[in-house]
Design an enzyme around this catalytic site. Structure first.
Site, PDB file in Angstrom:
ATOM      1  N   SER A 422       0.841  -1.223  -0.055  1.00 21.46           N
ATOM      2  CA  SER A 422      -0.020  -0.126   0.045  1.00 21.46           C
ATOM      3  C   SER A 422       1.159   1.309  -0.118  1.00 21.46           C
ATOM      4  O   SER A 422       2.117   1.437   0.631  1.00 21.46           O
ATOM      5  CB  SER A 422      -0.770   0.126   1.227  1.00 21.46           C
ATOM      6  OG  SER A 422      -1.902  -0.918   1.266  1.00 21.46           O
ATOM      7  N   GLU A 429      -2.661  19.431  -1.819  1.00 24.62           N
ATOM      8  CA  GLU A 429      -3.949  19.440  -2.768  1.00 24.62           C
ATOM      9  C   GLU A 429      -5.079  18.141  -2.289  1.00 24.62           C
ATOM     10  O   GLU A 429      -5.987  18.236  -2.950  1.00 24.62           O
ATOM     11  CB  GLU A 429      -3.793  19.503  -3.899  1.00 24.62           C
ATOM     12  CG  GLU A 429      -2.971  20.823  -4.691  1.00 24.62           C
ATOM     13  CD  GLU A 429      -1.534  20.667  -4.216  1.00 24.62           C
ATOM     14  OE1 GLU A 429      -0.740  21.615  -4.442  1.00 24.62           O
ATOM     15  OE2 GLU A 429      -1.032  19.468  -3.996  1.00 24.62           O
ATOM     16  N   SER A 430      -4.561  17.230  -1.453  1.00 24.95           N
ATOM     17  CA  SER A 430      -5.406  16.225  -0.924  1.00 24.95           C
ATOM     18  C   SER A 430      -4.323  14.992  -0.858  1.00 24.95           C
ATOM     19  O   SER A 430      -3.375  14.942  -0.077  1.00 24.95           O
ATOM     20  CB  SER A 430      -6.671  16.077  -1.928  1.00 24.95           C
ATOM     21  OG  SER A 430      -7.517  15.093  -1.059  1.00 24.95           O
ATOM     22  N   HIS A 435      -3.269   0.490  -3.689  1.00 28.60           N
ATOM     23  CA  HIS A 435      -3.351  -0.924  -2.948  1.00 28.60           C
ATOM     24  C   HIS A 435      -3.171  -1.853  -3.792  1.00 28.60           C
ATOM     25  O   HIS A 435      -3.947  -2.147  -4.832  1.00 28.60           O
ATOM     26  CB  HIS A 435      -4.622  -0.847  -2.207  1.00 28.60           C
ATOM     27  CG  HIS A 435      -4.806   0.199  -1.199  1.00 28.60           C
ATOM     28  ND1 HIS A 435      -4.179   0.270   0.150  1.00 28.60           N
ATOM     29  CD2 HIS A 435      -5.702   1.194  -1.263  1.00 28.60           C
ATOM     30  CE1 HIS A 435      -4.590   1.403   0.715  1.00 28.60           C
ATOM     31  NE2 HIS A 435      -5.593   1.910  -0.248  1.00 28.60           N
ATOM     32  N   CYS A 450      -7.447  19.033  -5.487  1.00 27.91           N
ATOM     33  CA  CYS A 450      -8.182  20.307  -5.766  1.00 27.91           C
ATOM     34  C   CYS A 450      -7.274  21.399  -6.239  1.00 27.91           C
ATOM     35  O   CYS A 450      -5.977  20.919  -6.667  1.00 27.91           O
ATOM     36  CB  CYS A 450      -8.602  20.700  -4.372  1.00 27.91           C
ATOM     37  SG  CYS A 450      -7.186  21.178  -3.134  1.00 27.91           S
TER      38      CYS A 450
END
Length: 507
Positions: A422, A429-430, A435, A450
């Site tokens: 993972s 921005e996020s 996975h 964003c």
């Protein structure tokens, strides 16, 4: 003893006692204790009440019980090492003697500060030391500079050096705007003034066009971040641009410092280069009849000498820096006043009048019902042909972030035993997440960004690296409106099952 009778924490109390022993003068102790002024007042009140502190009309003195408490807290007074010539700033103003003289002349007759706007201007030497530092750091000569709030008249000092390409001021107080414009015309200085609140949108011609910003934000959490965000909106994208700002411990506790530092570093590609404590000294209020706290003798009369100090910060942008998008908020008391504000214990009569004035409370801009705050891509990669995806995954993720115009904050890659992995990437921005199920040669990809960062670019870079034979994706518009699924830019294949034949993907 401390915990039984005092509400200040042990660390706060030790700071206060150290400042009292070192300074003696109550105002100077308040200016150097490193505590919000309301906490200083609370501590002095309790120390006096319990016989730990005495006041002889001029100086605060520890009683025998107070000295015992100081020993219990391990209070040691460090020797005075502050340079008297530069007031501990390390800045010599000799080179700026003539500019300082002209600045002092231009500043005469300035409007009196209003507590309602959190105003209070610095001493002439403090303003010039800020300018000198900015010049020495290469942030003034041939630079476009914007000053956000200018009760210190720093715009005049900067322009008087003759070094900036341009100086622009945004100031809420019409009195100051008129004063700066008249002084600039009188001295033939290139200064442009916009009289407006920072709660409004900035003029579009100011966004992303400056090399340097200077501001002294209000010290509530909301106000502080508002001023600094507006400053970053004005800087050019890319590296080497600078922001300067002053913040005190007198109206801002150390936990609040932690919050805004964390917020700024998580939102923007910047680094702190200078944190200069007690760099700026503020002139005292001039009203001789004012009684700051009439029922507390050490603070019943105004200070005889300047005592209010602030720390001066410099930040510099990194190559990935992008100016944030502008926004509108509803102005009001929460921008100017919180539990740390000096007005909690020292209230001026003009506060309520100006806070309720229309210039402080612009009509809020309603959020659109279909506001898009970002794009969120969920992608499926099957039959991945890259047999060693972990070998270069970190470098590929870093490359994808740069290509997308995003800002990398942190990355964690975890390998499972015997196989699988993972990866989580935190962006300003996020985020990005991957996975992997090697037994199916399958990777689940999640990319949310964003602003101007492009999640499609990140997905394409990962696709090139993992080499899936089959893939599919959906894009979600994230925001306040109904959740909408957008079609993929191009159809890949029909969605296969995890049980379909798959090439092995090693880890």
């Amino acid at each position: 003893m401390a915990g039984e009778i005092l509400t200040l924490g042990r660390s706060e109390l030790a700071r206060l006692l150290r400042a009292i022993v070192r300074e003696g003068d109550p105002w100077q102790a308040a200016g150097t204790a490193g505590l919000p002024f309301p906490r200083v007042v609370e501590g002095v009140q309790q120390l006096l009440r319990h016989g730990l502190l005495a006041f002889d009309g001029q100086r605060l003195l520890l009683t025998d019980r107070g000295q015992a408490l100081a020993r219990e807290l391990g209070v040691q007074v460090a020797p005075e090492i502050r340079c008297a010539a530069c007031e501990g700033t390390g800045v010599d103003l000799g080179f700026f003697t003539e500019v300082t003289r002209r600045y002092a002349e231009l500043a005469q007759g300035r409007p009196e500060p209003l507590a309602a706007y959190d105003q209070g201007y610095q001493t002439i030497d403090s303003v010039m030391r800020r300018v000198a530092l900015m010049v020495a750091q290469g942030d003034v000569e041939d630079k476009d500079i914007i000053v956000l709030g200018d009760d210190d008249l720093a715009s005049l000092a900067l322009a008087l050096t003759g070094l900036p390409r341009s100086v622009v001021v945004i100031e809420i107080d019409r009195r100051l705007c008129d004063f700066i414009e008249k002084a600039a015309r009188r001295a033939g200085l290139n200064i442009t003034v916009y009289c407006r609140s920072l709660t409004e949108r900035l003029p579009t011609e100011l966004l992303g066009r400056f090399d340097t910003f200077l501001t002294d934000p209000t010290e509530t959490e909301h106000g502080l971040l508002l001023f600094l965000e507006k400053g970053f909106m004005c800087l050019r994208k890319g590296e080497g641009h600078a922001g300067y700002f002053g913040i005190t411990r007198i109206e801002s506790n150390i936990s609040k410092w932690h919050v805004w530092q964390r917020e700024l570093l998580s939102r923007h590609a910047i680094t702190f280069t200078h944190i200069l404590p007690d760099f700026s000294l503020y002139a005292n209020w001039e009203d001789p009849e004012e009684q700051p706290i009439p029922d507390l003798p050490p603070f019943a009369r105004p200070a005889r000498t300047p005592w209010y100090r602030s720390t001066f910060f410099r930040v510099e942008t990194l190559p990935e820096f992008q100016p944030p998008e502008d926004y509108v908020i509803e102005g009001g008391r929460e921008l100017y006043e919180d539990e740390d504000a000096i007005d909690q214990v020292w209230r001026s009569p003009d506060v309520d009048m100006a806070i309720t004035a229309s210039v402080m409370t612009p009509a809020p801009t309603p959020f659109p019902t279909q506001l898009t705050l970002g794009r969120h891509i969920i992608a499926e990669f099957w039959k991945c042909r890259n047999r060693e995806p972990l070998r270069g995954l970190k470098q590929v993720l870093e490359h994808a972030v740069r290509r997308a115009g995003a800002t990398l904050l942190n990355m964690k890659i975890h390998r499972f035993v015997p196989d699988g992995f993972s990866a989580l990437v935190l962006l300003a921005e996020s985020h990005i997440s991957l996975h992997a199920w090697p037994e199916y040669a399958y990777v689940a990809v999640d990319v949310f960004t964003c602003g101007e960062a492009d999640p499609e670019v990140i997905v394409e870079v990962l696709k090139d690296y993992l080499q899936p034979e089959e893939s599919a994706q959906i894009t979600l518009e994230r925001g306040l409106g109904p959740l909408m699924v957008l079609p993929a830019l191009r159809a890949e294949t029909e969605t296969p099952s995890l049980r379909s034949s798959a090439l092995p993907m090693g880890v």
